[in-house]
Design a protein around this motif. Structure first.
Motif, PDB file in Angstrom:
ATOM      1  N   THR A   1      37.553  12.957  33.052  1.00  0.00           N
ATOM      2  CA  THR A   1      38.220  13.866  32.110  1.00  0.00           C
ATOM      3  C   THR A   1      37.773  15.312  32.321  1.00  0.00           C
ATOM      4  O   THR A   1      38.576  16.238  32.264  1.00  0.00           O
ATOM      5  CB  THR A   1      37.888  13.430  30.670  1.00  0.00           C
ATOM      6  OG1 THR A   1      38.342  12.098  30.516  1.00  0.00           O
ATOM      7  CG2 THR A   1      38.574  14.314  29.654  1.00  0.00           C
ATOM      8  N   GLN A   2      36.475  15.499  32.564  1.00  0.00           N
ATOM      9  CA  GLN A   2      35.940  16.855  32.716  1.00  0.00           C
ATOM     10  C   GLN A   2      36.335  17.474  34.053  1.00  0.00           C
ATOM     11  O   GLN A   2      36.454  18.696  34.172  1.00  0.00           O
ATOM     12  CB  GLN A   2      34.398  16.811  32.613  1.00  0.00           C
ATOM     13  CG  GLN A   2      33.892  16.310  31.271  1.00  0.00           C
ATOM     14  CD  GLN A   2      32.461  15.775  31.359  1.00  0.00           C
ATOM     15  OE1 GLN A   2      31.937  15.516  32.451  1.00  0.00           O
ATOM     16  NE2 GLN A   2      31.830  15.592  30.204  1.00  0.00           N
ATOM     17  N   ASP A   3      36.521  16.623  35.056  1.00  0.00           N
ATOM     18  CA  ASP A   3      36.783  17.078  36.427  1.00  0.00           C
ATOM     19  C   ASP A   3      38.079  17.894  36.528  1.00  0.00           C
ATOM     20  O   ASP A   3      38.201  18.770  37.375  1.00  0.00           O
ATOM     21  CB  ASP A   3      36.855  15.844  37.345  1.00  0.00           C
ATOM     22  CG  ASP A   3      37.116  16.198  38.795  1.00  0.00           C
ATOM     23  OD1 ASP A   3      36.286  16.918  39.383  1.00  0.00           O
ATOM     24  OD2 ASP A   3      38.134  15.761  39.339  1.00  0.00           O
ATOM     25  N   GLY A   4      39.040  17.614  35.652  1.00  0.00           N
ATOM     26  CA  GLY A   4      40.260  18.415  35.617  1.00  0.00           C
ATOM     27  C   GLY A   4      41.223  18.149  36.752  1.00  0.00           C
ATOM     28  O   GLY A   4      42.042  19.005  37.083  1.00  0.00           O
ATOM     29  N   ALA A   5      41.132  16.987  37.389  1.00  0.00           N
ATOM     30  CA  ALA A   5      42.157  16.604  38.364  1.00  0.00           C
ATOM     31  C   ALA A   5      43.434  16.301  37.572  1.00  0.00           C
ATOM     32  O   ALA A   5      43.458  16.412  36.363  1.00  0.00           O
ATOM     33  CB  ALA A   5      41.690  15.407  39.166  1.00  0.00           C
TER      34      ALA A   5
ATOM     35  N   SER B   1      46.514  22.524  24.225  1.00  0.00           N
ATOM     36  CA  SER B   1      45.107  22.867  24.483  1.00  0.00           C
ATOM     37  C   SER B   1      44.320  21.595  24.730  1.00  0.00           C
ATOM     38  O   SER B   1      44.759  20.503  24.371  1.00  0.00           O
ATOM     39  CB  SER B   1      44.491  23.583  23.272  1.00  0.00           C
ATOM     40  OG  SER B   1      45.176  24.786  23.035  1.00  0.00           O
ATOM     41  N   LYS B   2      43.150  21.760  25.336  1.00  0.00           N
ATOM     42  CA  LYS B   2      42.277  20.620  25.580  1.00  0.00           C
ATOM     43  C   LYS B   2      40.836  21.050  25.354  1.00  0.00           C
ATOM     44  O   LYS B   2      40.409  22.095  25.877  1.00  0.00           O
ATOM     45  CB  LYS B   2      42.462  20.145  27.027  1.00  0.00           C
ATOM     46  CG  LYS B   2      41.532  19.012  27.427  1.00  0.00           C
ATOM     47  CD  LYS B   2      41.555  18.747  28.924  1.00  0.00           C
ATOM     48  CE  LYS B   2      40.421  17.786  29.287  1.00  0.00           C
ATOM     49  NZ  LYS B   2      40.406  17.420  30.688  1.00  0.00           N
TER      50      LYS B   2
ATOM     51  N   ARG C   1      34.130  30.515  24.682  1.00  0.00           N
ATOM     52  CA  ARG C   1      34.674  29.812  23.505  1.00  0.00           C
ATOM     53  C   ARG C   1      36.047  29.220  23.812  1.00  0.00           C
ATOM     54  O   ARG C   1      36.430  28.197  23.283  1.00  0.00           O
ATOM     55  CB  ARG C   1      34.810  30.783  22.323  1.00  0.00           C
ATOM     56  CG  ARG C   1      33.488  31.309  21.816  1.00  0.00           C
ATOM     57  CD  ARG C   1      32.785  30.272  20.946  1.00  0.00           C
ATOM     58  NE  ARG C   1      31.487  30.761  20.513  1.00  0.00           N
ATOM     59  CZ  ARG C   1      30.362  30.579  21.179  1.00  0.00           C
ATOM     60  NH1 ARG C   1      30.368  29.904  22.324  1.00  0.00           N
ATOM     61  NH2 ARG C   1      29.212  31.053  20.728  1.00  0.00           N
ATOM     62  N   ARG C   2      36.799  29.941  24.640  1.00  0.00           N
ATOM     63  CA  ARG C   2      38.176  29.532  24.938  1.00  0.00           C
ATOM     64  C   ARG C   2      38.524  30.056  26.315  1.00  0.00           C
ATOM     65  O   ARG C   2      38.138  31.174  26.672  1.00  0.00           O
ATOM     66  CB  ARG C   2      39.109  30.141  23.884  1.00  0.00           C
ATOM     67  CG  ARG C   2      40.550  29.690  23.952  1.00  0.00           C
ATOM     68  CD  ARG C   2      41.327  30.253  22.756  1.00  0.00           C
ATOM     69  NE  ARG C   2      40.943  29.594  21.521  1.00  0.00           N
ATOM     70  CZ  ARG C   2      41.522  28.501  21.031  1.00  0.00           C
ATOM     71  NH1 ARG C   2      42.550  27.968  21.652  1.00  0.00           N
ATOM     72  NH2 ARG C   2      41.101  27.955  19.920  1.00  0.00           N
TER      73      ARG C   2
ATOM     74  N   ILE D   1      40.486  24.786  26.483  1.00  0.00           N
ATOM     75  CA  ILE D   1      41.397  25.350  27.481  1.00  0.00           C
ATOM     76  C   ILE D   1      42.781  25.414  26.849  1.00  0.00           C
ATOM     77  O   ILE D   1      43.263  24.418  26.298  1.00  0.00           O
ATOM     78  CB  ILE D   1      41.435  24.466  28.744  1.00  0.00           C
ATOM     79  CG1 ILE D   1      40.035  24.360  29.354  1.00  0.00           C
ATOM     80  CG2 ILE D   1      42.432  25.017  29.757  1.00  0.00           C
ATOM     81  CD1 ILE D   1      39.908  23.249  30.378  1.00  0.00           C
ATOM     82  N   GLU D   2      43.384  26.576  26.916  1.00  0.00           N
ATOM     83  CA  GLU D   2      44.699  26.762  26.286  1.00  0.00           C
ATOM     84  C   GLU D   2      45.721  27.097  27.355  1.00  0.00           C
ATOM     85  O   GLU D   2      45.561  28.076  28.087  1.00  0.00           O
ATOM     86  CB  GLU D   2      44.592  27.905  25.274  1.00  0.00           C
ATOM     87  CG  GLU D   2      45.825  28.067  24.430  1.00  0.00           C
ATOM     88  CD  GLU D   2      45.665  29.229  23.447  1.00  0.00           C
ATOM     89  OE1 GLU D   2      44.581  29.372  22.844  1.00  0.00           O
ATOM     90  OE2 GLU D   2      46.623  30.008  23.321  1.00  0.00           O
ATOM     91  N   ASN D   3      46.762  26.319  27.462  1.00  0.00           N
ATOM     92  CA  ASN D   3      47.779  26.528  28.498  1.00  0.00           C
ATOM     93  C   ASN D   3      48.947  27.348  27.963  1.00  0.00           C
ATOM     94  O   ASN D   3      49.750  26.856  27.181  1.00  0.00           O
ATOM     95  CB  ASN D   3      48.283  25.186  29.030  1.00  0.00           C
ATOM     96  CG  ASN D   3      49.325  25.379  30.128  1.00  0.00           C
ATOM     97  OD1 ASN D   3      49.509  26.491  30.627  1.00  0.00           O
ATOM     98  ND2 ASN D   3      50.007  24.313  30.488  1.00  0.00           N
ATOM     99  N   ARG D   4      49.035  28.593  28.413  1.00  0.00           N
ATOM    100  CA  ARG D   4      50.169  29.438  28.014  1.00  0.00           C
ATOM    101  C   ARG D   4      51.171  29.609  29.158  1.00  0.00           C
ATOM    102  O   ARG D   4      51.976  30.531  29.141  1.00  0.00           O
ATOM    103  CB  ARG D   4      49.654  30.814  27.561  1.00  0.00           C
ATOM    104  CG  ARG D   4      48.811  30.736  26.304  1.00  0.00           C
ATOM    105  CD  ARG D   4      48.476  32.114  25.780  1.00  0.00           C
ATOM    106  NE  ARG D   4      47.555  32.050  24.666  1.00  0.00           N
ATOM    107  CZ  ARG D   4      46.923  33.101  24.168  1.00  0.00           C
ATOM    108  NH1 ARG D   4      47.128  34.307  24.696  1.00  0.00           N
ATOM    109  NH2 ARG D   4      46.098  32.968  23.153  1.00  0.00           N
ATOM    110  N   LEU D   5      51.085  28.741  30.160  1.00  0.00           N
ATOM    111  CA  LEU D   5      52.054  28.779  31.259  1.00  0.00           C
ATOM    112  C   LEU D   5      53.298  27.977  30.869  1.00  0.00           C
ATOM    113  O   LEU D   5      53.227  27.119  29.989  1.00  0.00           O
ATOM    114  CB  LEU D   5      51.448  28.146  32.530  1.00  0.00           C
ATOM    115  CG  LEU D   5      50.151  28.704  33.066  1.00  0.00           C
ATOM    116  CD1 LEU D   5      49.743  27.934  34.327  1.00  0.00           C
ATOM    117  CD2 LEU D   5      50.278  30.184  33.366  1.00  0.00           C
ATOM    118  N   PRO D   6      54.411  28.203  31.578  1.00  0.00           N
ATOM    119  CA  PRO D   6      55.594  27.369  31.321  1.00  0.00           C
ATOM    120  C   PRO D   6      55.544  26.045  32.086  1.00  0.00           C
ATOM    121  O   PRO D   6      56.535  25.335  32.168  1.00  0.00           O
ATOM    122  CB  PRO D   6      56.740  28.254  31.829  1.00  0.00           C
ATOM    123  CG  PRO D   6      56.132  29.076  32.915  1.00  0.00           C
ATOM    124  CD  PRO D   6      54.697  29.301  32.521  1.00  0.00           C
ATOM    125  N   GLN D   7      54.403  25.731  32.676  1.00  0.00           N
ATOM    126  CA  GLN D   7      54.229  24.514  33.480  1.00  0.00           C
ATOM    127  C   GLN D   7      52.952  23.803  33.022  1.00  0.00           C
ATOM    128  O   GLN D   7      52.063  24.433  32.456  1.00  0.00           O
ATOM    129  CB  GLN D   7      54.002  24.883  34.958  1.00  0.00           C
ATOM    130  CG  GLN D   7      55.057  25.738  35.586  1.00  0.00           C
ATOM    131  CD  GLN D   7      54.680  26.144  37.008  1.00  0.00           C
ATOM    132  OE1 GLN D   7      53.501  26.139  37.380  1.00  0.00           O
ATOM    133  NE2 GLN D   7      55.692  26.493  37.782  1.00  0.00           N
TER     134      GLN D   7
END
Ligand SMILES: [Cu+2]
Length: 493
Positions: free
Chosen positions: A76-80, A90-91, A14-15, A56-62
């Motif tokens: 978009t899906q490839d994540g480069a 989030s994405k 889910r996440r 996808i949830e980014n909880r990093l400081p970067q």
């Protein structure tokens, strides 16, 4: 696969949370959030046709991204790095799995942060299975627990603590090497198995270290069989006693542990052919401006000796993991099937267009592709959907091994020329191909002074929902080289 409680079906994700687990040491992890539970360090499993629908949830400081290494996806899906997810953002992500059964993986790919984030532990395995794959398990009569998917990384460890990522100029040139193996993020991994065949799907998740994988019982080298490579099974198994596995490459192997109490997996000592010399290059990637490092004491990209003294050089012998064999003997294991899959040789038309790529080294600018440092805006070339090309990739004699990775599309290795001795000695054909060249690849090592020919197929699946121009990239998967601009974009029209 192991451990059982870390397995997450891709279609139930889910996440996916990207978090820093330890702000001082900088270790990070993926956390899979399912409807009813959360799993840290998930091993994802899927079958062709499965659909992923997650956030996808980014909880990093970067900034970060999640690149699905080896999968055929849209830009978009490839994540480069084209669309980084900023800290706190989030994405949404949705796609259908279209690739063959095999071991794939997820890792960050944001420009300038990839090496640091992968080294921090952001690696998740994705095991795709299908009927052919299940038939092989059955033919091997695998005991429960005798199929394992393992990410092999290395880290600089002192006093039992993984030191944070802090490359010197020397590290930026040759790569960040550790002194201990981390197997699915554990030191000194001991994996319980039962007598009989053990099937291992192994990823080289090291930033830069090449592995020459072998198995030992005491001082005896134990032979094994290569079943598959990056994108699934070979046509037929190949008997071996060692195999090169460079950063981001995968192998699928079977080893018989009957009659043994333990079996050690090691990387054998070899000459890594680091023929590039110089003071090193200080890379301060412009994308890093304004964002902190992951670890409190990281001195990123300074021309200091750093903790290089604690690193084992590339090509040094390195213990990887141990299989602990327990339980009742089950008689003689069945013989391996003669055929593993219907994978055929690549067919290349006589008039297939060819494209030449040079892997260059320059003392002042470092490693580059065709003399050109990466630029996010630049498109090196465009190809039409469905095009089939032959790529001739030549590595400079004053260089080092570069594991070249192509996003989005698999390829076949046609031929090698100029391969250095120990690798050449593993070739099984007059074309110079190694056993690992016989499958579908997305990452291939090119040795100094070597030329390889690849058959690249830019077909997109007929049901692919990604129309219009799609940008992809190819780059060296030595992550210090990748962050050091050894990367180019191309587009598919
Ligand atoms: Cu490289």
């Amino acid at each position: 696969m192991l451990p059982k409680d870390s397995i997450v079906p891709l279609d139930s994700l889910r996440r996916l949370i990207v978090e820093r687990a330890d702000p001082v040491g900088g270790r990070c992890r993926y956390v899979a959030e399912l409807r009813e539970r959360r799993v840290a360090g998930p091993v994802l499993v899927a079958q062709p046709g499965d659909r992923i629908r997650t956030v996808i949830e980014n909880r990093l400081p970067q900034p970060t991204t999640v690149h699905f290494h080896g999968l055929t996806l849209s830009e978009t899906q490839d994540g480069a790095g084209f669309e980084p997810i900023l800290p706190g953002e989030s994405k949404a992500l949705e796609f259908r799995v279209r690739n063959r059964a095999g071991l794939y993986w997820l890792h960050p790919h944001p420009h300038g942060f990839t090496a640091e984030q992968v080294h921090a532990g952001l690696v998740s395995l994705l095991v795709i299975t299908d009927d052919e794959d299940a038939a092989l398990d059955e033919a091997l009569a695998l005991a429960p627990g005798n199929r394992l998917a393992l990410a092999l990384a290395d880290a600089r460890v002192s006093n039992g603590i993984v030191r944070p990522y802090a490359p010197s100029a020397h590290d930026c040139l040759h790569g960040w090497f550790g002194n201990r193996a981390l197997v699915n993020d554990a030191l000194d991994a001991r994996l319980p198995v039962a007598p009989g065949w053990v099937r291992l799907q192994l990823l080289n998740a090291c930033n830069a270290r090449g592995l020459l994988l072998a198995f030992r019982d005491g001082t005896t080298t134990v032979p094994f069989h290569l079943l598959g490579t990056d994108s699934g099974l070979l046509g037929a198994p190949v008997a071996l006693d060692r195999v090169f596995l460079y950063s981001a490459e995968r192998v699928d192997v079977a080893v018989d542990v009957s009659g043994r109490r333990e079996l050690a997996a090691v990387s054998l000592a070899f000459d890594p052919r680091h023929q590039a010399h110089g003071a090193g290059i200080v890379h301060r990637h412009p994308a890093r401006d304004g964002f902190p490092a992951l670890a409190a004491d990281t001195v990123c990209s300074q021309p200091t000796a750093g903790s290089r003294g604690e690193a084992l050089p590339d090509g040094a012998e390195l213990p990887l993991f141990t299989l602990d064999v327990g339980g009742a003997t089950r008689g003689t294991p069945p013989s391996l099937p003669a055929r593993l899959s219907d994978l055929a040789e690549a067919v290349v038309a006589a008039d297939a267009p060819s494209r030449m790529l040079r892997l260059d080294f320059d003392e002042k600018r470092g490693f580059l592709i065709d003399g050109t440092p990466y630029s996010a805006e630049e498109i090196a070339f465009s190809v039409n959907r469905g095009a089939r090309e032959v790529w001739e990739v030549r590595n400079s004699p004053i260089s080092m091994p570069h594991p070249l990775h192509l996003h989005g599309f698999g390829f076949r290795v046609l031929r090698r020329r100029g391969t250095f001795g120990p690798a050449r000695g593993l070739a099984t054909e007059s074309s110079g191909r190694l056993p690992t060249d016989l499958g579908i690849k997305d990452t291939v090592v090119v040795w100094p002074n070597e030329t390889i020919w690849l058959a690249v197929d830019f077909s997109l699946p007929p049901d692919a929902a990604f129309h219009g121009r799609q940008r992809y990239m190819f780059h060296c998967h030595n992550l210090e080289h990748e962050d050091g601009m050894m990367m180019r974009n191309f587009s598919v029209l």
